[in-house]
Design a protein around this motif. Structure first.
Motif, PDB file in Angstrom:
ATOM      1  N   GLU A 153     -70.655 -54.053  56.077  1.00 26.92           N
ATOM      2  CA  GLU A 153     -70.749 -53.351  54.764  1.00 26.92           C
ATOM      3  C   GLU A 153     -71.250 -53.700  53.198  1.00 26.92           C
ATOM      4  OE1 GLU A 153     -70.358 -49.767  54.725  1.00 26.92           O
ATOM      5  OE2 GLU A 153     -71.145 -50.497  52.649  1.00 26.92           O
ATOM      6  N   ARG A 182     -65.447 -37.962  47.664  1.00 28.15           N
ATOM      7  CA  ARG A 182     -66.883 -37.184  49.007  1.00 28.15           C
ATOM      8  C   ARG A 182     -65.587 -36.087  49.300  1.00 28.15           C
ATOM      9  NH1 ARG A 182     -71.273 -40.646  51.784  1.00 28.15           N
ATOM     10  NH2 ARG A 182     -69.781 -42.213  52.097  1.00 28.15           N
ATOM     11  N   ASP A 199     -72.567 -39.573  59.848  1.00 33.41           N
ATOM     12  CA  ASP A 199     -73.924 -39.243  59.752  1.00 33.41           C
ATOM     13  C   ASP A 199     -75.072 -39.974  59.870  1.00 33.41           C
ATOM     14  OD1 ASP A 199     -72.028 -37.961  57.986  1.00 33.41           O
ATOM     15  OD2 ASP A 199     -72.974 -38.186  55.813  1.00 33.41           O
TER      16      ASP A 199
HETATM   17  C1  LIG Z   1     -70.236 -34.222  48.678  1.00 32.46           C
HETATM   18  C2  LIG Z   1     -69.486 -34.324  49.835  1.00 32.46           C
HETATM   19  C3  LIG Z   1     -68.062 -33.655  50.243  1.00 32.46           C
HETATM   20  C4  LIG Z   1     -68.067 -34.296  51.121  1.00 32.46           C
HETATM   21  N1  LIG Z   1     -66.659 -33.383  52.057  1.00 32.46           N
HETATM   22  C5  LIG Z   1     -66.137 -33.913  53.334  1.00 32.46           C
HETATM   23  C6  LIG Z   1     -65.037 -33.230  53.770  1.00 32.46           C
HETATM   24  O1  LIG Z   1     -64.005 -32.790  52.446  1.00 32.46           O
HETATM   25  N2  LIG Z   1     -65.049 -32.634  54.960  1.00 32.46           N
HETATM   26  C7  LIG Z   1     -65.552 -33.919  56.174  1.00 32.46           C
HETATM   27  O2  LIG Z   1     -65.178 -34.052  57.181  1.00 32.46           O
HETATM   28  N3  LIG Z   1     -66.476 -34.886  55.111  1.00 32.46           N
HETATM   29  C8  LIG Z   1     -67.087 -34.328  54.057  1.00 32.46           C
HETATM   30  N4  LIG Z   1     -68.419 -34.969  54.053  1.00 32.46           N
HETATM   31  C9  LIG Z   1     -69.013 -35.581  54.727  1.00 32.46           C
HETATM   32  C10 LIG Z   1     -68.393 -36.708  54.457  1.00 32.46           C
HETATM   33  O3  LIG Z   1     -68.324 -38.064  53.562  1.00 32.46           O
HETATM   34  C11 LIG Z   1     -69.357 -37.919  55.554  1.00 32.46           C
HETATM   35  O4  LIG Z   1     -69.678 -37.461  56.974  1.00 32.46           O
HETATM   36  C12 LIG Z   1     -68.861 -39.205  55.548  1.00 32.46           C
HETATM   37  O5  LIG Z   1     -68.964 -39.969  54.764  1.00 32.46           O
HETATM   38  C13 LIG Z   1     -69.751 -39.998  56.786  1.00 32.46           C
HETATM   39  O6  LIG Z   1     -69.408 -40.798  57.464  1.00 32.46           O
HETATM   40  P1  LIG Z   1     -69.746 -41.912  57.622  1.00 32.46           P
HETATM   41  O7  LIG Z   1     -69.074 -43.820  58.135  1.00 32.46           O
HETATM   42  O8  LIG Z   1     -70.599 -42.157  59.099  1.00 32.46           O
HETATM   43  O9  LIG Z   1     -71.221 -42.553  56.704  1.00 32.46           O
HETATM   44  P2  LIG Z   1     -71.539 -43.300  55.552  1.00 32.46           P
HETATM   45  O10 LIG Z   1     -70.198 -42.307  54.002  1.00 32.46           O
HETATM   46  O11 LIG Z   1     -72.683 -42.530  54.394  1.00 32.46           O
HETATM   47  O12 LIG Z   1     -71.351 -44.396  55.904  1.00 32.46           O
HETATM   48  C14 LIG Z   1     -72.311 -45.529  55.957  1.00 32.46           C
HETATM   49  C15 LIG Z   1     -72.568 -46.714  55.038  1.00 32.46           C
HETATM   50  O13 LIG Z   1     -73.044 -47.393  55.915  1.00 32.46           O
HETATM   51  C16 LIG Z   1     -73.734 -48.660  54.820  1.00 32.46           C
HETATM   52  N5  LIG Z   1     -74.947 -48.709  55.570  1.00 32.46           N
HETATM   53  C17 LIG Z   1     -75.953 -48.319  55.017  1.00 32.46           C
HETATM   54  N6  LIG Z   1     -76.747 -49.034  55.199  1.00 32.46           N
HETATM   55  C18 LIG Z   1     -76.163 -50.615  55.856  1.00 32.46           C
HETATM   56  C19 LIG Z   1     -76.709 -51.839  56.614  1.00 32.46           C
HETATM   57  N7  LIG Z   1     -77.729 -52.317  56.529  1.00 32.46           N
HETATM   58  N8  LIG Z   1     -75.703 -53.356  56.471  1.00 32.46           N
HETATM   59  C20 LIG Z   1     -74.740 -52.915  55.702  1.00 32.46           C
HETATM   60  N9  LIG Z   1     -74.341 -51.748  55.419  1.00 32.46           N
HETATM   61  C21 LIG Z   1     -74.985 -50.672  55.717  1.00 32.46           C
HETATM   62  C22 LIG Z   1     -73.286 -47.554  53.757  1.00 32.46           C
HETATM   63  O14 LIG Z   1     -73.763 -48.841  52.314  1.00 32.46           O
HETATM   64  C23 LIG Z   1     -72.210 -46.729  53.433  1.00 32.46           C
HETATM   65  O15 LIG Z   1     -70.918 -47.327  53.276  1.00 32.46           O
HETATM   66  C24 LIG Z   1     -68.602 -34.564  52.400  1.00 32.46           C
HETATM   67  C25 LIG Z   1     -69.379 -35.792  51.819  1.00 32.46           C
HETATM   68  C26 LIG Z   1     -70.312 -34.796  50.743  1.00 32.46           C
HETATM   69  C27 LIG Z   1     -71.675 -35.828  49.834  1.00 32.46           C
END
Ligand SMILES: Cc1cc2nc3c(=O)[nH]c(=O)nc-3n(C[C@H](O)[C@H](O)[C@H](O)COP(=O)(O)OP(=O)(O)OC[C@H]3O[C@@H](n4cnc5c(N)ncnc54)[C@H](O)[C@@H]3O)c2cc1C
Length: 535
Positions: free
Chosen positions: A41, A51, A310
């Protein structure tokens, strides 16, 4: 240098890039399967922006099976079944409209778990703690900077951002849990489809003494509109680990402005205008820009690399399903990776991740986009999108299960309406053992599970033989004997007779069922497992 002969500092089964909500959840799901992983991360710590404001009951079912639920319950704020969404001049101003929020995905009748309004900044440290306890190799402030795959695995370079040292990692599989702007997806050349950008939001998170004002509105969110500010207003109730936070999202045009144009001196007057009290003390915590978009990746897999969360799909926050859907994707993928790594299944099983999850991603993104539009334009009774059906009541049309001869291609229903159809969630049925209450769902999570009806003894004998032949950890449960079927609902919920049997995958999806005793139960079960495990 050829990757195959290049020396590596560390060799691991699974490298997870991205240690946020979905990457951490996947590491736990893999650990539950006995598979070690490394999570990299790039940020120094877990999420600072809250979020996620809502975890569905389905997600809590998953966290329950991972042993994480109790820690969530310990710190989660109270969650009201009856919450409203308001449209008003400000938090204290004239109300233009008020609707009841559709909460079925959070409080379904047929689940042993209810949803939670724990926010992401409180949840992630819990997931991190469990990952550490389970031996996950967690590398914060570490970035994956380059990768290459060949037919045997993936070689990646990771860079520690604190001391600028690099390491070469060799993994059997790599997971892109690197978020909506996924660098891995881009490098793989995977395009996306869908409506695309809907709007850009500047999200201001702050503290202020407005809990009572929100309590009066009994709202999970609101929309405010006056001459100074127009935006969405979301409360993040406080817990023993942090105080109340609030979020205001306002629309902005990225071709004209950036986060640098939102210093505290501009944000605080906007927040005060949204509250409707000019001098109220406000402490700004963070400002974050985010894009509301509807996009699904055209592929979820490129050989040994898989997209989850995401990185695979982004959707509007209406229905609060973004993170929840990502966790379901991780759950679908984890046991398949584990089965292939252990040699229980052939590689073909991995192709079913995309076959199962991509159509559900399309459906979820389409439905939450529609919900977003309906919310903005329709009255509550016109809203046709049911988040419980999307999050818990979906059906895979093809994948790692034995399909039954059903002509229709219905993708969603209320969860229990499927009655154990292969490719759908195995339903909750209340059980009892030695006076202790349980759920059928408590039986799933690690192994394949064969549940047999009260008159289905012959299946038990068959299961033991087949498990030996496949060298597979298969748990067998005699419902009605080993467990009391408390309400006598087991057979009807799973669509079998007391002589029937049902096979449930480690992710709690029905893989196969035989409604009655088969002429040759060994052969029937063997053929089902061969199909599911591609053996
Ligand atoms: C305002 C807001 C409100 C939301 N409310 C809800 C809700 O109520 N319920 C719900 O289910 N969802 C909600 N969501 C959506 C939810 O936050 C996302 O779907 C979720 O965080 C996705 O998680 P993820 O781990 O797939 O991606 P992310 O949370 O985007 O995490 C990706 C991670 O990868 C890391 N990364 C990227 N590239 C690299 C690399 N090359 N090397 C190392 N690390 C890297 C980044 O730093 C990041 O921490 C909301 C989103 C927002 C913006």
């Amino acid at each position: 240098m050829n990757n195959k002969v290049q020396s590596h500092d560390k060799t691991i089964p699974v490298l997870i890039v991205g240690g946020s909500l979905v990457g951490l959840s996947l590491s736990l799901l893999l650990a539950r399967q006995g598979i070690s992983s490394m999570v990299v991360e790039r940020h120094p710590n877990t999420a600072i922006h809250p979020r996620v404001a809502g975890l569905t009951a389905r997600t809590l079912e998953i966290f329950r099976s991972l042993g994480v639920e109790a820690d969530i319950r310990n710190v989660e704020p109270p969650f009201s079944k009856e919450s409203k969404v308001f449209q008003a001049e400000s938090l204290v101003g004239e109300v233009f409209n008020q609707t009841i929020e559709e909460m079925s995905a959070f409080f379904p009748d047929d689940s042993p778990a209810k949803g939670s309004c724990i926010a992401q900044d409180i949840l992630e440290p819990i997931l991190r703690k469990h990952a550490q306890q389970n031996g996950v190799d967690l590398r914060y402030h570490t970035e994956m900077t380059s990768f290459k795959q060949d037919q045997d695995g993936v070689s990646a370079t990771i860079r520690n951002r604190s001391n600028n040292t690099t390491q070469q990692i060799r993994a059997n599989f790599m997971i892109a849990a690197d978020g909506g702007k996924s660098g891995i997806r881009k490098q793989l050349g995977i395009e996306q489809h869908g409506a695309g950008t809907i709007m850009h939001n500047m999200s201001m998170v702050f503290e202020s003494d407005i809990a009572e004002l929100f309590a009066k509105r009994n709202a999970v969110m609101g929309f405010v509109r006056n001459e100074k500010v127009m935006g969405a207003f979301v409360p993040y109730p406080g817990t023993s680990v942090r105080s109340n936070l609030y979020r205001i999202d306002i629309w902005y045009d990225p071709s004209k402005e950036s986060i640098a144009d939102y210093p505290e001196s501009r944000c605080i007057p906007l927040i005060r205008a949204a509250i409707g009290i000019p001098d109220i003390p406000v402490k700004l915590k963070t400002v974050l820009s985010w894009e509301m978009a509807a996009r699904v990746s055209d592929r979820f897999q490129e050989k040994r690399i898989f997209l989850v969360g995401d990185a695979a799909r982004v959707q509007p926050p209406a229905g609060a399903l973004g993170g929840n859907t990502g966790i379901a994707e991780a759950q679908n993928l984890a046991w398949k990776l584990a089965a292939v790594l252990r040699g229980d299944a052939n590689y073909g099983l991995l192709n079913t991740y995309e076959a199962e999850r991509l159509p559900i991603a399309d459906l979820t993104v389409k439905q939450t986009t529609a919900l977003s539009q309906q919310r903005a334009t329709e009255e509550i009774d016109q809203i046709t999108v049911n988040t419980l059906m999307i999050n818990m009541g979906y059906r895979y049309l093809e994948g790692a299960f034995v399909p039954e001869d059903k002509p229709d291609t219905t993708q969603i229903k209320l969860p229990n309406e499927w009655r154990g159809l292969p490719g759908t969630r195995a339903p909750h049925v209340a059980l009892e053992q030695n006076g202790k209450q349980a759920s059928t769902l408590d039986l799933f999570g690690t192994n394949f599970v064969l549940m047999v009806g009260s008159d289905g003894e012959n299946w038990i004998h068959a299961a033991n033989k087949v498990a030996k032949k496949f060298n597979l950890a298969l748990s067998v449960h005699h419902i009605g004997a080993e467990f009391t079927d408390k309400d006598g609902q087991f057979c009807s919920s799973y669509g079998i007779k007391t002589t029937g049997a049902v096979l449930v995958r480690p992710d709690g999806i029905v893989g196969w069922r035989n409604s009655d005793m088969a002429d040759n139960p060994i052969q029937s079960l063997e053929s089902a497992l061969s199909i599911i495990l591609f053996k």
